[in-house]
Design an enzyme around this catalytic site. Structure first.
Site, mmCIF file in Angstrom:
data_model
loop_
_atom_site.group_PDB
_atom_site.id
_atom_site.type_symbol
_atom_site.label_atom_id
_atom_site.label_comp_id
_atom_site.label_asym_id
_atom_site.label_seq_id
_atom_site.Cartn_x
_atom_site.Cartn_y
_atom_site.Cartn_z
ATOM 1 N N ASP A 1 48.724 -52.683 42.684
ATOM 2 C CA ASP A 1 47.971 -52.110 41.577
ATOM 3 C C ASP A 1 46.801 -51.333 42.123
ATOM 4 O OD1 ASP A 1 46.052 -53.936 42.293
ATOM 5 O OD2 ASP A 1 46.178 -55.133 40.444
ATOM 6 N N ASP B 1 48.521 -49.937 35.627
ATOM 7 C CA ASP B 1 48.383 -49.605 37.045
ATOM 8 C C ASP B 1 49.203 -50.549 37.919
ATOM 9 O OD1 ASP B 1 46.853 -51.827 36.453
ATOM 10 O OD2 ASP B 1 45.362 -51.400 38.010
#
Length: 932
Positions: A805, A848
């Protein structure tokens, strides 16, 4: 005359106006009926489709994978867009498989459609969406409405394995409403309302949505009526309202919906008002013209009549002997003058005749006196003849005087009663032939006659009981005559022993009673007449057919209660065409069609069969006709023909091939789409085999499916077919026609799914691709991870799963905006993808969150090298609109080399490794070797 002419035209206008109003009301009533009929038939089709789906093994067989079942349900939903949701549950109410994965895993055990399916209640009325409301698109923001159809499905052991449930969009009913109202587009203000069984508005004008109505038209429709009426609605306006109630169709029991079609009264009757104005002005003009003509004609007629009246007064005064000629254009005046002159001549002749008649009357009186003396002599001779006749009569003769004593007793009386003449004479008739139980009544009757001089029994034929000499009672028929002889009188009685006749009559009466009971209990009209035409049998069914009341109606009045017509119902039947008269003439009739139209009842269509009746010696004694009422059969045939015509119109305009193939593989039905697709006229296909129509090659390709279908199994397959417009991808569905457990044919539906296939492929790609980064999305990630694990197990190589992420991504969104955030994610995806091998898979899960699937690894160090390469790719700053910005990533790696690999465990270890990397300061990676 002016008023009469005007009143006549107004009466005609009133009649035409009422007829026009009735026709307008009938059109709205027919529209309401058509809407309910279409609703019933449409729901019946959905009802039958769901029932058939619940019987398909590819849906209900537990051995069939869930993905295959879902594909079948999705295909059904794509074919029939009105199915908003189709799902398959287990007995606990948990959704196992559903279209588009909606509600899978959800508990629907408390939903009414699920519980009712186990109680043989498969259909549920319209309701708002509950569980599905948040999953289905709703651009208008209106409440989603469905009605449910659910059937239990059964396992191989015959027990219920779960429920197949469907939610059908209520938008379907709106489409039905639009299709029915399309022919009335030119009529203003026509509204259609569809109401539930409780009177709530399910579909209609917005101001009435979900409201409960209590209109009189609704009450009449719910009582089974179909018609139209005028009534005031809650908005205070008066409407002409047509109404009809849903009654179901075939196996579909119906939901009790009511359809009301209304139109404002002033708009509905606007043509009637125009007609009234035309009739009013036409009546005024016509009345004035007729009155003028009548005045002129009356003046011309009365002038010669006044002249005749003057001459008649002169005749009465004796001043003239005849009416002189009168000039007139009217022939009637000349005829009247001639008639009056002829009448004067006849009066003079009658006066002369009366004088001659008086002269001859005296001569005739003398002649009559002579004839009277001769008659007296003949009377004496007649008495002797009467005595001889009585003594030789076949009936007993008993003479009785005023005191009731026997004065005459002929030989036949001796035979019947057993008393000789000598024994009977002088005895009272009471003690001789009257049974003891009737003697008191007889004596009372004689006393009443002696007082009043009259009796009700004199001159009448009576049936009584008499007594023989030995005391035996027996029935007799007697006629009592009264003979007055000056100041006294006596009775002459002829008596006939009717014992045998009475017995035969009683037997015939019992047989006739039985026959009448049989004739009145059957539904076939029976009419029997004598050879003279007198009706002797006209049973209950015949009376009902002809519209005759059950009360006795004189036979001569029967014809005034009905009319007879030829089979067309318009041509009146001539006398020589009437079946009963034809049978009387000796014609043998079988199923002759005719129409009876009673005055106070609807017309009936009949089949008449009959023949003449003959006695044992061949003599014609009359005729019999049997009348079978086929009105319902005729109406059913008419409705069937109309239904078939509508079905043909619908099927010929559907973009689907529809056909029926019998067990001999011959076409018995084909719709007009065959002409559009293949250039083959449906009429040229009927009676031909599939091979004859499409050739050897296509037949051999589809033969296994056709044989399976005609064996009683439903089929579905896709095929490529060539036609004038090029090659199409066609989905073929075969539904066997089962009758008494045997397949007698199959319904074949072929849909062009070329565009749908292309669209489905595009949707599949879109459903598995992240639109922002172009990377595979979560759905594709699940599939690719499972495929990678399978490849790793087959090859024996190790596998690694990375979770990544963006560090502090929320700060990017908060400070630079979402557009900058999207740019970061896009660049992030490109840098990660450029850092791995072409055989590795990079996916974006959400936000993300990214993953990398590394395949064909030999050591855990290889996974670490790839992670380090990815971290190095993020050392270069990101160039954004607001300037450069450094972005780092944290990576969690799970390495697996032992088999079998537990995918959930692998994902969990990668996630845990990611969090360790974050706790250690971000911008780094952590590895978990699952062999440790």
């Amino acid at each position: 005359m002016l008023l009469l002419t005007f009143a006549t035209l107004q009466l005609v206008g009133h009649t035409l106006t009422k007829q026009a109003e009735q026709e307008i009301g009938d059109s709205l009533a027919e529209l309401a009926f058509q809407t309910t009929d279409k609703l019933d038939r449409g729901v019946y089709e959905r009802y039958r489709e769901v029932k058939l789906m619940a019987e398909r093994h590819e849906i209900t067989d537990p051995a069939v994978p869930a993905e295959t079942k879902r594909a079948v349900l999705d295909s059904m939903q794509d074919t029939h867009p009105y199915y908003a949701w189709i799902g398959l549950t287990d007995n606990a109410g948990k959704v196992k498989v559903a279209t588009k994965h909606l509600l899978e895993g959800a508990d629907v055990s408390r939903r009414p459609w699920f519980t009712a399916a186990y109680q043989d209640n498969y259909l549920h009325d319209v309701h708002e969406a509950v569980l599905l409301a948040r999953y289905l698109p709703n651009p208008r923001g209106e409440p989603k409405r469905f009605f449910d159809i659910a059937f239990p499905y059964y396992g191989k052991d015959g027990t219920i394995a779960g429920v197949l449930g469907t939610h059908l969009s209520w938008q379907w009913a709106a489409d039905v409403e639009r299709s029915v109202l399309r022919p009335l587009a030119e009529r203003k203000g026509v509204d259609t309302l569809i109401l539930s069984k409780g009177g709530a508005v399910l579909l209609g004008p917005k101001e009435y949505a979900d409201k409960v109505l209590h209109q009189d038209s609704l009450q009449r429709a719910q009582r089974g009526g179909n018609g139209a009426q005028i009534e005031t609605w809650p908005d205070g306006k008066r409407y002409l309202v047509g109404y009809s109630r849903s009654l179901g169709h075939r196996s579909y029991p119906g939901l009790g919906w009511t359809v009301l079609v209304r139109q404002p009264l002033d708009e509905a009757y606007q043509p009637v008002e125009a007609l009234k104005d035309k009739i009013l002005w036409s009546g005024l003009g016509g009345a004035a013209l007729v009155s003028l003509l009548v005045w002129a004609l009356a003046r011309d007629i009365t002038r010669p009549l006044r002249t005749i009246t003057r001459h008649a007064e002169e005749l009465q005064a004796g001043n003239a002997h005849a009416i002189p000629p009168i000039r007139s254009r009217l022939a009637e005046v000349q005829i009247l003058q001639s008639a009056l002159n002829a009448l004067l001549g006849k009066v003079r002749l009658n006066e002369q005749g009366l004088r001659e008649l008086n002269a001859t009357l005296e001569a005739r009186v003398l002649e009559r006196t002579i004839e009277l003396h001769q008659a007296v002599e003949e009377t004496r001779k007649g008495e002797q003849r009467v005595k001889a006749i009585i003594d030789t009569a076949l009936d007993a003769f008993v003479g009785v005087d005023a005191q009731g004593r026997i004065t005459d007793w002929n030989p036949r009386a001796e035979e019947i009663f057993g008393w000789t003449r000598e024994e009977a004479l002088g005895r009272t008739v009471t003690e001789t032939i009257i049974p003891p139980r009737f003697r008191e009544a007889h004596d009372n009757g004689m006393q009443r006659f002696s007082v009043s001089g009259s009796s009700d029994v004199v001159g009448k034929r009576l049936q009584l009981f008499a007594m023989r000499h030995d005391g035996d009672e027996f029935p007799v028929e007697m006629t009592i005559g009264l003979i007055n002889a000056g100041d006294t009188h006596f009775f002459g009685t002829f008596i006939q022993d009717i014992s045998v006749r009475k017995r035969i009559k009683d037997e015939l009466a019992r047989e006739r009673e039985l026959l009448d009971a049989v004739l009145d209990s059957i539904d076939v009209g029976v009419v029997v007449c004598s050879r003279e035409g007198a009706i002797s049998v006209f049973n209950r069914a015949a009376r009902e057919i002809h519209g005759l009341p059950l009360a006795q109606v004189p036979q001569e009045q029967w014809a005034s209660h009905y009319d007879l017509f030829m089979p067309d119902g318009r041509t009146q039947m001539r006398e020589e065409q009437i079946p009963l008269l034809r049978a009387m003439e000796g014609e043998l009739l079988e199923n002759i069609e005719l129409v009876v139209k009673p005055k106070q009842a609807p017309a009936r269509y009949l089949l008449a069969s009959g023949r003449a009746l003959h006695a044992g010696d061949g003599t014609n004694i009359g005729a019999v006709i049997a009348l079978k009422d086929v009105t319902a059969l005729k109406e059913s045939a008419r409705r069937l023909e109309a239904s078939e015509r509508r079905l043909r119109t619908i099927t010929d305009n559907l973009p689907v091939l529809i056909a029926y193939i019998d067990r001999a593989e011959r076409y018995q039905f084909a719709n007009g789409t065959y002409k559009k697709w293949y250039g083959i006229a449906p009429v040229d296909m009927i009676g031909k085999t599939v091979k004859d129509v499409f050739g050897e090659e296509m037949y051999l390709r589809d033969q296994p499916f056709l044989r399976q279908n005609l064996g009683g199994q439903a089929i579905r397959f896709e095929a490529e077919v060539a036609g004038p417009d090029g090659t199409k991808t066609v989905e073929v569905v075969g539904i066997p026609d089962m009758q008494d457990g045997e397949c007698v044919g199959t319904y074949v539906l072929s849909s062009d799914i070329s565009e749908a296939k292309q669209h489905q492929d595009m949707l599949n790609r879109m459903a598995r691709t992240d639109t922002l980064t172009g990377l595979p999305n979560r759905r594709s990630y699940d599939e690719r991870l499972a495929e990678a694990v399978q490849r790793a197990q087959r090859s024996g190589h190790a596998l690694a799963l990375m979770f990544l992420d963006v560090d502090h991504f929320k700060q990017v969104n908060d400070t630079l905006g979402h557009a900058a955030g999207d740019a970061v994610l896009t660049e992030f995806a490109q840098r990660v993808k450029s850092s791995v091998r072409i055989t590795d898979t990079v996916c974006r899960l959400a936000g993300d969150e990214f993953t990398v699937i590394l395949e064909r690894l030999k050591t855990v160090e290889e996974a670490s090298l790839v992670a380090a390469k990815i971290l190095k790719a993020f050392e270069r700053p990101f160039v954004l609109e607001g300037g450069e910005r450094r972005v780092s990533t944290s990576i969690g790696v799970a390495y697996a080399a032992d088999w079998p690999i537990d995918i959930p465990a692998l994902s969990n270890e990668a996630d845990q490794a990611l969090y360790r990397a974050k706790r250690q300061g971000r911008g780094r990676f952590a590895v978990k070797d699952m062999r440790a």
